[in-house]
Scaffold this active site. Structure first.
Site: not given
Length: 301
Positions: A226, A266
């Site tokens: 991210k 994840r």
């Protein structure tokens, strides 16, 4: 009840507490922030899913809708076209597959094809049919902290205290899901890093990972690649590193998650995560059964 294909038993995974599991990402999208559509074609997506499985993923997460900030939604038909052949092929190879979708129709079709979990970034808020379906089928369900779709979510990144606010809102969502019949033992919660959150919000949540246990359910962390990780070490105003160059930082977040006792991470780069978590687990396996109050002492003192 939905007729399902035979799937691996996921109950033992949901009850795993002695190590942090790894969920590997398979984006079947043309506009994913992390891979730019590299696995968009069916054959490539299946091959990548098998690589993720071989690298040691406990769960393979297949999604057909990009949830990056500003992303437009595909039609239901297009999402189904993207994910169903991939789910079917990976289940046939013995993978535990989760379907990453906000749509009940897609979840239903994927479960029929053998998916064992539903991973809904909206926590069942985006489609009124999702929660009744999950509850009726007693499906494992991952509910993320969510404040709106990708086109609008960043405008809602306003918090008084992001940790307290996220924990409170997740608790409210948990209570609503359980009241609607979602199986208490099959509910997983996700703090939603990057969703209606700026960098400072993500870092505050990373620093407070142990506090998420107060929610009373397994926690999934999705920090992989991210943007807030890509800004580390960059000059103010400089562009973040490309998503594919953020795996070292991602692995560090996975180690933090494991040290905090979270259920699962994840990630896109499964191999590096599996190896890093093996180091954490080896250290934890050698920890004393009871904490010691004995501090390190300088032998020269």
């Amino acid at each position: 009840m939905t007729t399902r294909r035979s799937t691996p038993d996921v109950t033992s995974l949901l009850r795993t507490t002695d190590r942090t599991l790894v969920m590997g990402v398979v984006n079947v999208t043309p506009d994913s922030f992390s891979d730019g559509g590299e696995w968009f074609e069916q054959e490539a997506a299946v091959a990548h899913g098998l690589e993720v499985l071989a690298a040691g993923a406990d769960v393979v997460d297949v999604g057909g809708e990009s949830t990056r900030p500003g992303a437009e939604r595909p039609s239901v038909e297009e999402e189904l076209r993207r994910v169903l052949p991939v789910v079917t092929a990976l289940v046939a190879q013995g993978a535990v597959v989760s379907i990453d979708t906000m749509r009940a129709e897609v979840a239903r079709a994927a479960v029929h094809a053998g998916a064992a979990l539903v991973n809904d970034v909206s926590g069942g808020l985006a489609d009124p049919g999702m929660v009744p379906f999950v509850a009726m089928e007693r499906l494992p369900f991952v509910a993320m902290h969510w404040r709106g779709h990708s086109t609008e979510m960043q405008s809602r990144a306003v918090y008084t205290d992001v940790v307290a606010d996220v924990v409170r809102e997740l608790a409210e969502r948990r209570d609503a899901l359980l009241a609607a019949g979602v199986d208490e033992d099959s509910l997983v919660l996700d703090p939603g890093l990057g969703f209606a959150k700026h960098a400072e919000h993500n870092w505050a949540l990373m620093a407070a990972l142990p506090e998420l246990h107060a929610l009373g359910h397994p926690i999934l962390l999705g920090a992989s690649r991210k943007t807030f990780l890509g800004r580390l070490g960059r000059d103010e105003g400089a562009a973040p590193r490309p998503a594919a160059e953020r795996d070292v930082e991602t692995t560090a977040t996975s180690v933090m998650a494991a040290m905090a006792g979270l259920w699962c991470v994840r990630v896109h780069d499964v191999a590096s995560t599996v190896r890093a978590l093996a180091v954490v687990q080896a250290a934890l396996d050698h920890a004393p059964d009871e904490p010691t109050d004995t501090a390190w002492e300088d032998p020269d003192r």
